[in-house]
Design a protein around this motif. Structure first.
Motif, PDB file in Angstrom:
ATOM      1  N   ALA A  19       0.834  -1.203   0.000  1.00 58.66           N
ATOM      2  CA  ALA A  19       0.000   0.000   0.000  1.00 58.66           C
ATOM      3  C   ALA A  19       0.869   1.254   0.000  1.00 58.66           C
ATOM      4  CB  ALA A  19      -0.922  -0.003   1.220  1.00 58.66           C
ATOM      5  N   LYS A  20       2.132   1.132   0.358  1.00 53.79           N
ATOM      6  CA  LYS A  20       3.036   2.279   0.417  1.00 53.79           C
ATOM      7  C   LYS A  20       3.898   2.446  -0.837  1.00 53.79           C
ATOM      8  CE  LYS A  20       3.590   3.026   5.375  1.00 53.79           C
ATOM      9  NZ  LYS A  20       3.387   4.469   5.285  1.00 53.79           N
ATOM     10  N   SER A  21       3.746   1.557  -1.787  1.00 55.32           N
ATOM     11  CA  SER A  21       4.548   1.693  -3.007  1.00 55.32           C
ATOM     12  C   SER A  21       4.228   3.006  -3.707  1.00 55.32           C
ATOM     13  CB  SER A  21       4.263   0.526  -3.957  1.00 55.32           C
ATOM     14  OG  SER A  21       4.968   0.702  -5.165  1.00 55.32           O
ATOM     15  N   LYS A  22       5.279   3.720  -4.117  1.00 53.38           N
ATOM     16  CA  LYS A  22       5.098   4.971  -4.846  1.00 53.38           C
ATOM     17  C   LYS A  22       4.724   4.721  -6.309  1.00 53.38           C
ATOM     18  CE  LYS A  22       8.431   7.530  -1.997  1.00 53.38           C
ATOM     19  NZ  LYS A  22       9.745   8.235  -2.007  1.00 53.38           N
ATOM     20  N   ASN A  23       4.873   3.485  -6.734  1.00 61.01           N
ATOM     21  CA  ASN A  23       4.615   3.155  -8.134  1.00 61.01           C
ATOM     22  C   ASN A  23       3.751   1.895  -8.244  1.00 61.01           C
ATOM     23  OD1 ASN A  23       6.508   5.075  -9.801  1.00 61.01           O
ATOM     24  ND2 ASN A  23       7.743   4.309  -8.080  1.00 61.01           N
ATOM     25  N   PRO A  24       2.523   1.956  -7.749  1.00 55.96           N
ATOM     26  CA  PRO A  24       1.667   0.765  -7.772  1.00 55.96           C
ATOM     27  C   PRO A  24       1.345   0.278  -9.179  1.00 55.96           C
ATOM     28  CG  PRO A  24       0.400   2.709  -7.138  1.00 55.96           C
ATOM     29  CD  PRO A  24       1.840   3.107  -7.119  1.00 55.96           C
ATOM     30  N   GLU A  25       1.245   1.204 -10.143  1.00 56.52           N
ATOM     31  CA  GLU A  25       0.951   0.792 -11.517  1.00 56.52           C
ATOM     32  C   GLU A  25       2.088  -0.070 -12.071  1.00 56.52           C
ATOM     33  OE1 GLU A  25      -1.600   1.351 -13.521  1.00 56.52           O
ATOM     34  OE2 GLU A  25      -2.822   2.812 -12.420  1.00 56.52           O
ATOM     35  N   ALA A  26       3.313   0.373 -11.840  1.00 54.02           N
ATOM     36  CA  ALA A  26       4.465  -0.398 -12.303  1.00 54.02           C
ATOM     37  C   ALA A  26       4.562  -1.730 -11.558  1.00 54.02           C
ATOM     38  CB  ALA A  26       5.743   0.414 -12.115  1.00 54.02           C
ATOM     39  N   ALA A  27       4.268  -1.693 -10.263  1.00 52.44           N
ATOM     40  CA  ALA A  27       4.298  -2.926  -9.473  1.00 52.44           C
ATOM     41  C   ALA A  27       3.274  -3.922 -10.009  1.00 52.44           C
ATOM     42  CB  ALA A  27       4.049  -2.610  -8.004  1.00 52.44           C
ATOM     43  N   TRP A  28       2.079  -3.433 -10.352  1.00 52.83           N
ATOM     44  CA  TRP A  28       1.063  -4.311 -10.927  1.00 52.83           C
ATOM     45  C   TRP A  28       1.531  -4.885 -12.254  1.00 52.83           C
ATOM     46  CZ3 TRP A  28      -2.633  -7.577 -10.551  1.00 52.83           C
ATOM     47  CH2 TRP A  28      -3.371  -7.940 -11.673  1.00 52.83           C
ATOM     48  N   GLN A  29       2.221  -4.096 -13.064  1.00 55.16           N
ATOM     49  CA  GLN A  29       2.729  -4.613 -14.330  1.00 55.16           C
ATOM     50  C   GLN A  29       3.603  -5.844 -14.099  1.00 55.16           C
ATOM     51  OE1 GLN A  29       4.247  -2.000 -17.493  1.00 55.16           O
ATOM     52  NE2 GLN A  29       3.520  -0.243 -16.297  1.00 55.16           N
ATOM     53  N   PHE A  30       4.457  -5.766 -13.087  1.00 61.34           N
ATOM     54  CA  PHE A  30       5.320  -6.909 -12.801  1.00 61.34           C
ATOM     55  C   PHE A  30       4.509  -8.091 -12.271  1.00 61.34           C
ATOM     56  CE2 PHE A  30       7.838  -9.362  -9.715  1.00 61.34           C
ATOM     57  CZ  PHE A  30       8.784  -9.895 -10.582  1.00 61.34           C
ATOM     58  N   VAL A  31       3.627  -7.829 -11.312  1.00 62.81           N
ATOM     59  CA  VAL A  31       2.803  -8.898 -10.738  1.00 62.81           C
ATOM     60  C   VAL A  31       1.990  -9.583 -11.829  1.00 62.81           C
ATOM     61  CG1 VAL A  31       0.827  -9.359  -9.222  1.00 62.81           C
ATOM     62  CG2 VAL A  31       2.708  -7.916  -8.420  1.00 62.81           C
ATOM     63  N   ASN A  32       1.395  -8.774 -12.706  1.00 61.85           N
ATOM     64  CA  ASN A  32       0.570  -9.329 -13.776  1.00 61.85           C
ATOM     65  C   ASN A  32       1.417 -10.088 -14.797  1.00 61.85           C
ATOM     66  OD1 ASN A  32      -1.988  -9.743 -14.910  1.00 61.85           O
ATOM     67  ND2 ASN A  32      -1.814  -7.964 -16.249  1.00 61.85           N
ATOM     68  N   TYR A  33       2.644  -9.655 -14.993  1.00 65.53           N
ATOM     69  CA  TYR A  33       3.565 -10.334 -15.906  1.00 65.53           C
ATOM     70  C   TYR A  33       3.922 -11.726 -15.369  1.00 65.53           C
ATOM     71  CZ  TYR A  33       7.776 -11.063 -18.779  1.00 65.53           C
ATOM     72  OH  TYR A  33       8.718 -11.556 -19.639  1.00 65.53           O
ATOM     73  N   VAL A  34       4.216 -11.797 -14.084  1.00 61.95           N
ATOM     74  CA  VAL A  34       4.632 -13.068 -13.476  1.00 61.95           C
ATOM     75  C   VAL A  34       3.457 -14.035 -13.356  1.00 61.95           C
ATOM     76  CG1 VAL A  34       5.507 -14.145 -11.361  1.00 61.95           C
ATOM     77  CG2 VAL A  34       6.580 -12.060 -12.239  1.00 61.95           C
TER      78      VAL A  34
END
Length: 442
Positions: A331-346
């Motif tokens: 919840a504290k990530s400054k870049n949740p969109e980018a984090a989701w890109q990685f999660v969705n990729y994996v």
């Protein structure tokens, strides 16, 4: 759940630590400039996971490297952390306000982190491009708390009935069906176990739930028996066990389980090492991971010759526990969109295919499971179909550790100590409901 999964430390401790988090900090993300001197935002994301075996580590290495290569504006820095240290280190990082952007969490512990506000809801991301329809609804429920999806699943595992084929044939007992939709009943299991049981020769009828171990193992192996009898553990919202753990069907399941040890005596509180492949156990409930173990360590104990596999027994219904380690965004990530890109990729179709082709795990997604011929054939299709059609979440509650400990103790008291079922259930409900009442509120 893999066999290595252990119970995380108390949800109250987790929530207490997380409740002390301030609003400062926020993920270990950074921006870098490019060589030309112009400002070009390159997001760096930190990713923590529990270190697995060599194959799992290699699969993650490959996925991270592939993602970084195909996403030049994002750099994922992965930190594999020893399993024994992972929970403590993750909780501490969250409590200090400096968590990783992306983290692996075991399914039963999701609600405690979500309740404490440590996780980014992923529902809208999933609706946008997460291909929700490719994941069994029961699996998504496992990672949903208060109507929000908080984690993305990658793999599953499952358990089934392993039985000694030669013992069955020697006694003229009909072999169980291999059809994942046609399990035998627990009454039929008991009947077969009584015919096969011969303690004088060191042979027992069945180990119904991998003995007695930690509460996490209890949740994975013993809750399905309660569900199969029509019983339950907690309310759907994870707030109470009253009206669920004390259902007549739950008590019937507990009594049946206890009777296997104390009345019919077809189960033992202690077994010698590796009793099933050593022909000292006629039936056992075991996991998909044991297929490889038996093939590697007991090459003379052959599937289809010495033993076979059938779907988990049922009483009134089929049920198996689901949920494994999955990926979450802080919840504290400054870049949740980018984090989701990685999660969705994996965890998406291609990432899941890459991972499972290396680890031989069961993919969480329908489309990926269909691409592996061995998962659509006996014996692995039993594990896959059970999970997809009859999987159920273990109780989704922020007090999962306390709840699981109370239920574990209840089962041990009834089975090992011979305590009255009604009294043991009542005590367990009191402990569980007190734990929820004592939960710090956000």
């Amino acid at each position: 759940m893999k066999k290595k999964t252990k119970l995380a430390i108390s949800a109250l401790l987790i929530t207490g630590l997380l409740a002390g988090c301030g609003n400062s900090g926020g993920g270990n993300s950074s921006a870098e400039g490019n060589s030309s001197g112009t400002k070009s935002e390159k997001v760096t994301l930190t990713f923590w996971r529990n270190s697995g075996n060599d194959t799992e580590n290699a699969a993650y290495d490959k996925l991270v490297a592939s993602f970084n290569e195909s996403h030049p504006d994002i750099k994922v820095e992965m930190s594999p952390i020893p399993y024994a240290d992972y929970d403590t280190k993750l909780r501490t990082s969250i409590a200090s306000g400096n968590p990783p952007d992306i983290m692996a969490i075991d399914a039963p512990n999701m609600a405690s982190y979500a309740q404490a506000g440590a996780l980014q809801p992923l529902t809208e991301y999933f609706k946008k491009d997460g291909n929700l329809e490719d994941i069994p609804e029961s699996t998504i429920k496992t990672y949903t708390y208060k109507n929000e999806i908080y984690m993305a699943p990658l793999t599953e595992s499952s358990i089934a009935l392993f039985y000694n084929k030669k013992m069955f044939e020697a006694k003229g007992i009909p072999l169980p069906s291999k059809n994942p939709d046609e399990p035998i009943t627990w009454d039929q299991v008991l009947e077969a176990a009584q015919k096969l049981n011969d303690p004088g020769k060191g042979v027992y009828g069945i180990d119904p739930a991998q003995g007695f171990g930690n509460a996490g193992g209890t949740a994975y192996f013993k809750y399905p028996i309660i569900w199969q009898f029509g019983g339950d553990i907690m309310s759907p919202d994870g707030t109470t066990s009253k009206g669920y753990l004390d259902k007549p069907e739950t008590k019937k399941a507990l009594q049946f389980f206890s009777d296997l040890y104390n009345k019919s005596k077809v189960s033992s509180l202690e077994y010698p090492p590796d009793p099933f492949p050593n022909n000292q156990l006629a039936m056992t409930i075991d996991g998909s991971w044991s297929l490889g173990n038996y093939a590697d360590k007991f090459p003379n104990f052959k599937l289809g010759v010495d033993y076979d596999i059938a779907p988990l027994p049922k009483e009134t219904q089929q049920a198996v526990a689901n949920g494994s380690w999955a990926l979450a965004v802080s919840a504290k990530s400054k870049n949740p969109e980018a984090a989701w890109q990685f999660v969705n990729y994996v965890t998406g179709a291609e990432g899941s295919k890459t991972y499972c082709s290396m680890t031989k795990d069961i993919p969480a997604r329908y489309s990926v499971a269909k691409q592996f011929p061995e998962l659509n054939e006996y014996p692995k299709n039993i594990f896959v179909v059970q999970n997809q059609k009859y999987g159920r979440p273990r109780p989704i509650t922020p007090i999962f550790p306390q709840m699981s400990e109370a239920v574990n103790k209840m089962i041990e008291e009834v089975t090992i100590s011979g305590r009255n079922v009604d009294a043991a259930v009542a005590d367990a409900i009191t402990k569980i409901d007190k734990a929820y009442a004592d939960l710090p509120q956000k």
